[in-house]
Design an enzyme around this catalytic site. Structure first.
Site, PDB file in Angstrom:
ATOM      1  N   ILE A 135       0.814  -1.217   0.000  1.00 35.30           N
ATOM      2  CA  ILE A 135       0.000   0.000   0.000  1.00 35.30           C
ATOM      3  C   ILE A 135       0.848   1.267   0.000  1.00 35.30           C
ATOM      4  O   ILE A 135       0.356   2.355  -0.265  1.00 35.30           O
ATOM      5  CB  ILE A 135      -0.986  -0.021   1.187  1.00 35.30           C
ATOM      6  N   ASP A 171      -4.145   8.027  -2.478  1.00 40.24           N
ATOM      7  CA  ASP A 171      -4.834   7.437  -1.326  1.00 40.24           C
ATOM      8  C   ASP A 171      -6.044   8.262  -0.918  1.00 40.24           C
ATOM      9  O   ASP A 171      -5.950   9.475  -0.752  1.00 40.24           O
ATOM     10  CB  ASP A 171      -3.882   7.369  -0.123  1.00 40.24           C
ATOM     11  N   GLU A 178     -14.926   9.303   5.789  1.00 42.13           N
ATOM     12  CA  GLU A 178     -14.939  10.014   7.075  1.00 42.13           C
ATOM     13  C   GLU A 178     -16.079  11.009   7.256  1.00 42.13           C
ATOM     14  O   GLU A 178     -16.732  11.048   8.267  1.00 42.13           O
ATOM     15  CB  GLU A 178     -13.636  10.757   7.238  1.00 42.13           C
ATOM     16  N   GLU A 184      -9.043  -2.381   2.764  1.00 43.94           N
ATOM     17  CA  GLU A 184      -8.983  -3.276   3.901  1.00 43.94           C
ATOM     18  C   GLU A 184     -10.135  -4.256   3.820  1.00 43.94           C
ATOM     19  O   GLU A 184     -11.265  -3.862   3.601  1.00 43.94           O
ATOM     20  CB  GLU A 184      -9.080  -2.447   5.189  1.00 43.94           C
ATOM     21  N   HIS A 193      -2.833  -4.213  11.070  1.00 39.27           N
ATOM     22  CA  HIS A 193      -2.981  -3.504  12.349  1.00 39.27           C
ATOM     23  C   HIS A 193      -2.556  -4.374  13.517  1.00 39.27           C
ATOM     24  O   HIS A 193      -2.664  -3.985  14.665  1.00 39.27           O
ATOM     25  CB  HIS A 193      -4.418  -3.027  12.530  1.00 39.27           C
TER      26      HIS A 193
HETATM   27  N1  GLN Z   1       0.106   4.987   1.370  1.00 35.23           N
HETATM   28  C1  GLN Z   1      -0.175   5.067   2.780  1.00 35.23           C
HETATM   29  C2  GLN Z   1       0.714   4.091   3.525  1.00 35.23           C
HETATM   30  O1  GLN Z   1       1.011   3.077   2.988  1.00 35.23           O
HETATM   31  C3  GLN Z   1      -1.600   4.725   3.067  1.00 35.23           C
HETATM   32  C4  GLN Z   1      -1.891   4.825   4.520  1.00 35.23           C
HETATM   33  C5  GLN Z   1      -3.346   4.635   4.870  1.00 35.23           C
HETATM   34  O2  GLN Z   1      -4.129   4.174   4.106  1.00 35.23           O
HETATM   35  N2  GLN Z   1      -3.711   4.998   6.054  1.00 35.23           N
HETATM   36  O3  GLN Z   1       1.073   4.312   4.673  1.00 35.23           O
HETATM   37 ZN    ZN Z   2      -5.155   2.203   4.636  1.00 38.94          ZN
END
Ligand code: GLN
Ligand code: ZN
Length: 754
Positions: A432, A600, A606, A667, A696
């Site tokens: 990611i 992203d 939110e 996710e 996480h």
């Molecule tokens: N590109 C960001 C990372 O990899 C994405 C973080 C996120 O989605 N919170 O940290």
């Molecule tokens: Zn994320």
């Protein structure tokens, strides 16, 4: 006039609780030492409230991880797989919150979800068919007793029965309705015990009342509360709502047999009208949430005092309070040493909000406010503009045309072209963006910030990290690489620092999940890009490999949602300004040879209104086009990715598809697979990488587990569209577990290919 707050931040002014918990997890301190840090913090927080003359000081707003989980544990809602581990009470709790992998077993954490429309995440407690809901925990009583010993007669807060029933996940055949009697009985037990312990006021947090409610919901609410409150004698109940108005349940709620009701006058658009229309019972107390618990701008005393006078005139017994828990604002301005007074005087963090309550309390009782210094000073802040404006930005915003929101050609054509140009295998593997922010990475940044090393040294170090990161990804066989984001502290702060119109704080941390915090910037003016932000890093990373390296940007909606927004222009306009700034960066990356660009939108959801009826008109109708505005200018063969955390978009899938990205990663490992079903049902066109493992938690997923997850995905997702990736960035993880996990992931993708 009495004053109250809904809750206070718990992590500590310098994140003491975070550091202590982390030490505990590493085995560097024991449970006792952790608890003594926690106790000190609580003491400090009670004292701050006392110093501000708060009449209702709150206890049990403290938590080691999450208040919702605490309430579940209080009522014995603990899945068997966690009790089976045979750990201590505290470690069982942490196993639910973070997962457990050790001598005693291997269990994943419970799911985590966004807490309403905030950037806080709660742990989704699970109710099993044979869960025996009953009063089982004692933290609430312990903390009440502890405060009492220190001389505070506190109101104790916990999640209320309605919100608990609505937000738990039911893993068996039973549903919330099957547990309503047991839940009511458990709250009665709680009240009976509170009675014995001398608690006089219990605050039941009921934010779920601000959602759209059906007539069954209203019925459930009524039934449960009538039962719960039946035999209360000395214990008074405050039903506290926040994050909106309770238009569906207002009449029901104010007529429940409780002592007081807390309403949000800040985010609750209709709160005022509801009180006017239906009145408020004379025999109850209204906790009026007039101080914004979510944003950091100073309260306008004129408006607040007028409202209070109006409520008083209507004969309503009113307590002045915050709109929601102060958990959602930083601790104090006192630790901000770098911002000039001209900025700071416009802000109020938690401690300063207590101060505002104190001043307002005095003003509400004053004969002549126009002669009060606090009032005069406050009103000075509201004369003239508070922010920095920029004519060029305004003109650019005005000049946006409909065509700017459309990328051509159609996505289906682009996807075919990109497959050829990028030469990607089936089930491409990627990550990611961020790689572990190890000690050396943080130390390098800190040294640079402090001026201990030169810019060149700072860059040199990061380049070395990037080179290692690229080499390692190449070696284990990932297909689309990342540079690792070592230069970034935070995905929003990093961009904000290179955008005009943002202000930064030093210590303005706000809890995001567990004891992890984010430090949102403040949008102080019109936003524009000052100079290229990521181009050098990306170009360097790409120069080291033949595989595509993703350019990595944060999208406009997320930048806005993770900042403290302006209150003087619309969110829509703010997002569009940011979109134009990020668009400049996208085009620069492309010009410099970057073929895959990820934008992203981790926080897209939110600010989605809590009521479905408002989703499109008040948000998606401008948030989604703003995302398209960012990438609509690229060439057909440039592949645009986006990433979203928490796949809570089952119900807005068409809107997500409408972002018109080529690929989305999200996710999926900590929530159920329902999302996959809906992707198929909606003919989702974007290629997808539902996270195959949970980042996480420190747990390392096995190859079989990932193969299994992928097989499940392939039931719903076309094999030409499936990507293989973790569910979020890796920056909070350790290096060892990250490497082990990614090696397993690449192996699993190979097996699936075969
Ligand atoms: N590109 C960001 C990372 O990899 C994405 C973080 C996120 O989605 N919170 O940290
Ligand atoms: Zn994320």
């Amino acid at each position: 006039m009495k004053t109250s707050i809904v809750g206070f931040p718990r992590v500590g002014k310098l994140r003491e609780l975070k550091f202590a918990s982390e030490k505990y997890f590493k085995g560097e301190i024991d449970a006792k030492e952790l608890e003594s840090v926690a106790k000190e913090l609580r003491k400090e927080h009670y004292e701050a409230q006392k110093n501000a003359g708060i009449d209702y000081i709150t206890s049990n707003d403290f938590s080691y991880y999450d208040i919702f989980l605490d309430t579940a544990v209080l009522f014995n809602i603990i899945p068997k797989r966690y009790t089976d581990l045979g750990l201590s009470e505290l470690d069982t709790y942490f196993a639910m919150a973070r997962g457990y992998q050790g001598e005693k077993g291997d269990v994943k954490a419970l799911a985590m979800m966004k807490w309403f429309n905030t950037n806080y995440h709660y742990i989704v407690a699970e109710v099993e068919d044979d869960t025996e809901v009953k009063l089982a925990g004692d933290k609430l009583f312990r903390l009440f007793g502890e405060a009492k010993e220190e001389g505070y007669n506190t109101k104790s807060v916990l999640t209320g029965p309605y919100t608990l029933l609505k937000l738990c996940r039911y893993t068996g055949n039973k549903t919330a309705a099957d547990f309503k009697n047991a839940v009511a009985a458990a709250y009665k037990e709680l009240i009976a015990k509170a009675e014995k312990e001398g608690i006089t006021l219990l605050q039941f947090d009921e934010p779920a009342l601000v959602y759209d409610m059906t007539s069954q919901d209203i019925e459930l609410l009524k039934e449960v509360y009538e039962e719960v409150c039946k035999d209360t004698k000395n214990v008074k109940i405050l039903i506290q709502t926040y994050f909106g108005d309770i238009r569906d349940a207002y009449e029901t709620v104010v007529n429940l047999p409780v002592y007081a009701v807390g309403l949000d006058f800040v985010e609750g658009k209709q709160t005022d009208a509801l009180v006017k229309k239906y009145g408020f019972p004379k025999d109850k107390v209204l906790f009026a949430g007039l101080i914004n618990g979510k944003n950091i701008w100073r309260n306008n005393y004129k408006i607040t005092l007028e409202k209070l006078a109006e409520l008083e005139k209507a004969g309503i017994n009113t307590v002045l309070s915050t709109s929601c828990s102060l958990l959602h604002v930083p601790f104090t301005l006192k630790n901000e040493t770098k911002l000039a007074k001209e900025y700071l005087e416009h802000f109020a963090f938690a401690i300063e909000k207590l101060e505002e309550l104190k001043e307002l309390k005095a003003l509400a009782d004053s004969e002549d406010i126009n002669n009060e210094e606090t009032y005069i000073n406050n009103q000075k802040l509201f004369n003239g503009t508070r922010v920095k404006e920029n004519e060029e930005v305004k003109a650019r915003y005005e000049a946006i045309t409909d065509a700017d929101y459309v990328r051509l050609p159609l996505r289906s054509e682009r996807q075919a072209l990109q497959k050829k140009v990028l030469n990607l295998p089936k089930f491409p593997t990627t990550t990611i963006g961020s790689f572990p922010q190890t000690k050396d990475v943080k130390a390098n940044r800190a040294a640079y910030k402090k001026g201990n090393i030169s810019k060149e040294e700072y860059i040199e170090f990061n380049k070395k990290k990037i080179a290692q990161c690229i080499a390692w990804q190449d070696e284990i066989g990932l297909d689309v690489l990342v540079h690792g984001e070592y230069e970034r502290n935070d995905m929003v702060e990093y961009f904000g620092e290179s955008l005009g119109g943002f202000l930064f704080t030093e210590k303005a941390w706000v809890q995001s999940y567990g004891t992890r915090c984010v430090k949102p910037p403040v949008i102080w003016g019109d936003v524009y890009r000052e100079k290229p932000i990521t181009v050098d890093w990306s170009v360097y990373a790409q120069s080291l490999t033949d595989k595509p390296v993703k350019g990595m940007l944060t999208g406009p909606v997320t930048i806005l949602n993770w900042s403290f927004p302006r209150e003087d222009i619309s969110i829509e306009q703010s997002i569009a300004q940011i979109a134009l700034a990020i668009r400049d960066e996208v085009l620069d990356l492309e010009k410099n040879g970057i073929k895959v660009i990820q934008i992203d939108e981790a926080a897209l959801r939110e600010k989605l209104p809590l009521r479905k009826s408002d989703w499109y008109t008040e948000y998606l109708d401008f948030a989604i086009p703003a995302f398209r505005l960012v990438h609509s200018g690229v060439k057909p063969d440039t592949q645009i990715h986006t990433h979203m955390c928490y796949s809570e978009f089952t119900d807005i899938i068409p809107a997500i598809d409408d972002m018109d990205a080529d690929v989305i990663t999200f996710e999926a490992s900590r929530s159920d697979l329902q999302i996959l079903e809906s992707l198929k049902a909606n003919n989702f066109e974007t290629e997808v990488g539902p996270g195959v493992y949970d980042i996480h938690s420190p747990r390392v997923p096995s190859v079989e587990e990932i193969v299994d997850a992928l097989k499940k995905m392939l039931v719903w997702i076309d094999e030409d569209k499936l990507w293989v990736n973790p569910d979020c960035g890796l920056k909070t993880r350790g290096e060892e577990e990250t490497k082990a996990s990614l090696i397993n992931m690449v192996e699993a993708a190979k097996i699936i290919k075969r």
